[in-house]
Design a protein around this motif. Structure first.
Motif, PDB file in Angstrom:
ATOM      1  N   GLY A 153       0.795  -1.231   0.000  1.00 28.66           N
ATOM      2  CA  GLY A 153       0.000   0.000   0.000  1.00 28.66           C
ATOM      3  C   GLY A 153       0.819   1.267   0.000  1.00 28.66           C
ATOM      4  N   GLY A 154       2.098   1.178  -0.334  1.00 33.74           N
ATOM      5  CA  GLY A 154       2.968   2.355  -0.307  1.00 33.74           C
ATOM      6  C   GLY A 154       2.864   3.211  -1.550  1.00 33.74           C
ATOM      7  N   THR A 155       3.140   4.506  -1.379  1.00 33.86           N
ATOM      8  CA  THR A 155       3.192   5.426  -2.532  1.00 33.86           C
ATOM      9  C   THR A 155       4.524   6.173  -2.561  1.00 33.86           C
ATOM     10  N   ASP A 156       5.515   5.664  -1.816  1.00 32.87           N
ATOM     11  CA  ASP A 156       6.861   6.237  -1.839  1.00 32.87           C
ATOM     12  C   ASP A 156       7.743   5.458  -2.803  1.00 32.87           C
ATOM     13  N   ALA A 157       8.693   6.141  -3.424  1.00 31.28           N
ATOM     14  CA  ALA A 157       9.644   5.496  -4.326  1.00 31.28           C
ATOM     15  C   ALA A 157      10.989   6.192  -4.192  1.00 31.28           C
ATOM     16  N   PRO A 158      12.092   5.470  -4.446  1.00 32.17           N
ATOM     17  CA  PRO A 158      13.422   6.081  -4.345  1.00 32.17           C
ATOM     18  C   PRO A 158      13.741   6.934  -5.564  1.00 32.17           C
ATOM     19  N   VAL A 159      14.366   8.084  -5.319  1.00 29.08           N
ATOM     20  CA  VAL A 159      14.770   9.005  -6.380  1.00 29.08           C
ATOM     21  C   VAL A 159      16.262   9.286  -6.218  1.00 29.08           C
ATOM     22  N   GLN A 160      16.965   9.315  -7.328  1.00 25.89           N
ATOM     23  CA  GLN A 160      18.398   9.575  -7.279  1.00 25.89           C
ATOM     24  C   GLN A 160      18.688  11.010  -6.833  1.00 25.89           C
ATOM     25  N   GLN A 161      19.716  11.142  -6.007  1.00 21.04           N
ATOM     26  CA  GLN A 161      20.172  12.452  -5.563  1.00 21.04           C
ATOM     27  C   GLN A 161      21.675  12.534  -5.766  1.00 21.04           C
ATOM     28  N   TYR A 162      22.144  13.621  -6.354  1.00 18.95           N
ATOM     29  CA  TYR A 162      23.570  13.812  -6.639  1.00 18.95           C
ATOM     30  C   TYR A 162      24.126  14.942  -5.770  1.00 18.95           C
ATOM     31  N   PHE A 163      25.413  14.819  -5.453  1.00 22.49           N
ATOM     32  CA  PHE A 163      26.109  15.842  -4.670  1.00 22.49           C
ATOM     33  C   PHE A 163      27.419  16.169  -5.376  1.00 22.49           C
ATOM     34  N   CYS A 164      27.696  17.475  -5.468  1.00 25.73           N
ATOM     35  CA  CYS A 164      28.869  17.908  -6.221  1.00 25.73           C
ATOM     36  C   CYS A 164      30.145  17.863  -5.381  1.00 25.73           C
ATOM     37  N   SER A 165      30.017  17.719  -4.041  1.00 28.63           N
ATOM     38  CA  SER A 165      31.202  17.738  -3.177  1.00 28.63           C
ATOM     39  C   SER A 165      30.919  16.985  -1.879  1.00 28.63           C
ATOM     40  N   LEU A 166      31.980  16.680  -1.138  1.00 27.40           N
ATOM     41  CA  LEU A 166      31.835  16.016   0.162  1.00 27.40           C
ATOM     42  C   LEU A 166      31.072  16.897   1.143  1.00 27.40           C
ATOM     43  N   SER A 167      31.298  18.196   1.094  1.00 25.06           N
ATOM     44  CA  SER A 167      30.625  19.087   2.036  1.00 25.06           C
ATOM     45  C   SER A 167      29.115  19.088   1.817  1.00 25.06           C
ATOM     46  N   CYS A 168      28.672  19.042   0.546  1.00 25.37           N
ATOM     47  CA  CYS A 168      27.229  18.993   0.265  1.00 25.37           C
ATOM     48  C   CYS A 168      26.631  17.681   0.768  1.00 25.37           C
ATOM     49  N   TYR A 169      27.363  16.583   0.576  1.00 24.07           N
ATOM     50  CA  TYR A 169      26.877  15.284   1.030  1.00 24.07           C
ATOM     51  C   TYR A 169      26.826  15.241   2.557  1.00 24.07           C
ATOM     52  N   SER A 170      27.838  15.780   3.212  1.00 18.33           N
ATOM     53  CA  SER A 170      27.874  15.790   4.674  1.00 18.33           C
ATOM     54  C   SER A 170      26.718  16.612   5.238  1.00 18.33           C
ATOM     55  N   GLU A 171      26.460  17.746   4.621  1.00 17.19           N
ATOM     56  CA  GLU A 171      25.352  18.595   5.068  1.00 17.19           C
ATOM     57  C   GLU A 171      24.024  17.860   4.933  1.00 17.19           C
ATOM     58  N   PHE A 172      23.872  17.110   3.816  1.00 17.81           N
ATOM     59  CA  PHE A 172      22.657  16.321   3.599  1.00 17.81           C
ATOM     60  C   PHE A 172      22.515  15.244   4.677  1.00 17.81           C
ATOM     61  N   LEU A 173      23.621  14.563   5.009  1.00 20.48           N
ATOM     62  CA  LEU A 173      23.569  13.522   6.041  1.00 20.48           C
ATOM     63  C   LEU A 173      23.189  14.106   7.395  1.00 20.48           C
ATOM     64  N   ASP A 174      23.719  15.263   7.725  1.00 19.66           N
ATOM     65  CA  ASP A 174      23.381  15.898   8.993  1.00 19.66           C
ATOM     66  C   ASP A 174      21.881  16.179   9.082  1.00 19.66           C
ATOM     67  N   LYS A 175      21.329  16.715   7.991  1.00 21.18           N
ATOM     68  CA  LYS A 175      19.893  17.015   7.981  1.00 21.18           C
ATOM     69  C   LYS A 175      19.066  15.728   8.100  1.00 21.18           C
ATOM     70  N   SER A 176      19.517  14.666   7.416  1.00 18.23           N
ATOM     71  CA  SER A 176      18.798  13.392   7.470  1.00 18.23           C
ATOM     72  C   SER A 176      18.816  12.825   8.888  1.00 18.23           C
ATOM     73  N   LEU A 177      19.969  12.899   9.560  1.00 22.48           N
ATOM     74  CA  LEU A 177      20.081  12.391  10.935  1.00 22.48           C
ATOM     75  C   LEU A 177      19.203  13.201  11.882  1.00 22.48           C
ATOM     76  N   GLN A 178      19.163  14.520  11.696  1.00 22.21           N
ATOM     77  CA  GLN A 178      18.320  15.349  12.535  1.00 22.21           C
ATOM     78  C   GLN A 178      16.852  15.018  12.370  1.00 22.21           C
ATOM     79  N   ARG A 179      16.430  14.764  11.115  1.00 20.73           N
ATOM     80  CA  ARG A 179      15.025  14.396  10.867  1.00 20.73           C
ATOM     81  C   ARG A 179      14.725  13.051  11.504  1.00 20.73           C
ATOM     82  N   GLY A 180      15.736  12.120  11.459  1.00 19.42           N
ATOM     83  CA  GLY A 180      15.549  10.806  12.069  1.00 19.42           C
ATOM     84  C   GLY A 180      15.416  10.880  13.568  1.00 19.42           C
ATOM     85  N   ILE A 181      16.192  11.768  14.222  1.00 22.09           N
ATOM     86  CA  ILE A 181      16.124  11.923  15.675  1.00 22.09           C
ATOM     87  C   ILE A 181      14.767  12.488  16.080  1.00 22.09           C
ATOM     88  N   ARG A 182      14.268  13.448  15.329  1.00 22.01           N
ATOM     89  CA  ARG A 182      12.964  14.034  15.638  1.00 22.01           C
ATOM     90  C   ARG A 182      11.854  13.003  15.484  1.00 22.01           C
TER      91      ARG A 182
END
Length: 421
Positions: A392-421
């Motif tokens: 019954g799901g309506t979610d699907a995976p979408v590709q996400q690209y990052f141009c640098s390590l700093s952009c990827y790290s920032e994304f991971l931080d935001k993801s972890l914060q959303r997970g903690i909440r």
């Protein structure tokens, strides 16, 4: 020499008596051939016009009897032959352009008195009723025994269905039907599409359901179909991918890709700005392209694909330090929106720029990046969504690209914060 078209015979003397012509042509068969003149008992070359009301035909002498040819619109299947005696204009329309040109050439030669042996003459006999019927606009053939082997398809067809005929290729006779708007070749054995389908300048619906197609060519994507094609049904074939140029078909409203072997959708699928109905159920899609977010659909069906479970920590690293000069230069071209083309930079760099990836920060990367998959609720791009799975799901995976390590790290931080909440 015979020609099928619409004909109106206009008497040039009627206006002087205050009478107007009705201004509408009727279906007719025109012939050029020999006829014995009853008064002189000599054989002359005539043009005969046969219609449904006059199947025996009206004859007009040609030698030294044509005042003028009007051929400005001959490419559109229209022309007028002005006869001296009687004073009539024979207005021709809805003719095949090539056949019309040949017919007018024969009429010119007859007017000049050319040797009859050099002319493609016909016998001037009454026509059959079916020869002067109104042109067919729709034809459906759903059995091999009904498929025309010796006769042509009616030139005037706007809708043609040929199904269950075991065709292994597209009949080239179909590709001369310039008025064709809908072509249905479903339920055959077609393996490859000719690029000349793109020459059908009015084609808005192409149905190829249940064939053996393995590719959809770049040439078709770059043809006139870019401006006309609104519905494309490629379901139940053997497609594993679609070319990047597929997204040039920007008039597409309805796209059916179900039951193929697609492992990915076109990289720039978001450029299909007119698309409203997309079905790609039962393929091999593991993840959707990042450009998928740009779609604005009414109905979306992606059921039965083996989508991966997105994990931000599960990534593909394609970065080197420092970045190569070519990557830096092409990124600069894209980020600064500089004009480019094969006359300015090498062609392979143009191709790279056409499939540039966009980082979450808004900047562009080409061949060096970090890639991962993130979850997206498909209701963000479609009003109605068929469930992605049996859960019954309506979610699907979408590709996400990052141009640098700093952009990827920032994304991971935001993801972890959303997970903690």
């Amino acid at each position: 020499m015979k020609l099928q078209c619409d004909v109106e015979v206009v008497n040039r003397m009627l206006p002087s008596f205050g009478i107007r012509n009705r201004g509408k042509g009727v279906r007719a068969v025109l012939s050029i051939g020999k006829h014995v003149d009853k008064t002189s008992h000599r054989s002359n070359i005539y043009m005969m016009i046969c219609t449904a009301k006059d199947r025996a035909g009206s004859k007009y002498k040609l030698k030294d009897n044509i005042e003028k040819f009007f051929t400005w619109f001959v490419e559109e299947g229209k022309a007028t032959v002005r006869i001296k005696e009687p004073a009539v204009d024979i207005c021709l329309s809805k003719a095949d352009a090539n056949s019309l040109k040949n017919f007018l050439s024969a009429a010119r030669l007859a007017d000049r008195g050319s040797d009859a042996s050099s002319l493609p003459l016909s016998t001037l006999t009454p026509v059959r009723a079916r020869d002067v019927e109104q042109p067919k606009k729709k034809l459906s053939i759903v059995s091999k025994k009904d498929y025309p082997l010796t006769s042509s398809f009616p030139y005037s067809l706007e809708q043609l269905q040929v199904s269950y005929c075991k065709l292994s290729r597209v009949d080239m006779r179909m590709l001369s039907l310039k008025a064709l708007r809908k072509l249905d070749l479903s339920n055959n054995h077609i393996k490859k599409l000719p690029a000349t389908i793109g020459d059908l300048g009015c084609l808005s619906e192409l149905i190829l359901h249940n064939n053996h197609l393995e590719t959809f060519s770049e040439a078709l994507c770059l043809s006139t179909l870019q401006r006309t094609l609104q519905l494309l049904d490629l379901s139940q074939n053997r497609l594993r991918s679609l070319p990047a140029q597929f997204c040039q078909l920007k008039e597409l409203v309805n796209l059916k890709l179900d039951d193929n072997e697609l492992v990915c959708l076109p990289f720039h699928v978001g450029r299909l700005s007119s698309l409203r109905f997309l079905s790609a159920a039962h393929n091999q899609l593991a993840v959707l392209p990042g450009d998928f977010r740009k779609l604005s659909l009414e109905n979306l069906d992606l059921f039965g694909n083996p989508f991966v479970q997105p994990n931000p920590l599960d990534h593909t690293m394609k970065l080197t330090f420092p970045l190569p000069l070519q990557e830096l230069a092409t990124r600069a071209v894209a980020n600064l929106r500089l004009p480019y083309g094969p006359h300015l930079i090498p062609a392979h760099l143009c191709r790279d720029l056409e499939v540039a990836k966009t980082c979450e920060c808004g900047r562009v990367c080409l061949n060096y990046f970090i890639k991962t998959a993130v979850s997206m609720n498909l209701h963000q791009v479609s009003h109605t969504v068929v469930l992605v799975d049996d859960m019954g799901g309506t979610d699907a995976p979408v590709q996400q690209y990052f141009c640098s390590l700093s952009c990827y790290s920032e994304f991971l931080d935001k993801s972890l914060q959303r997970g903690i909440r």
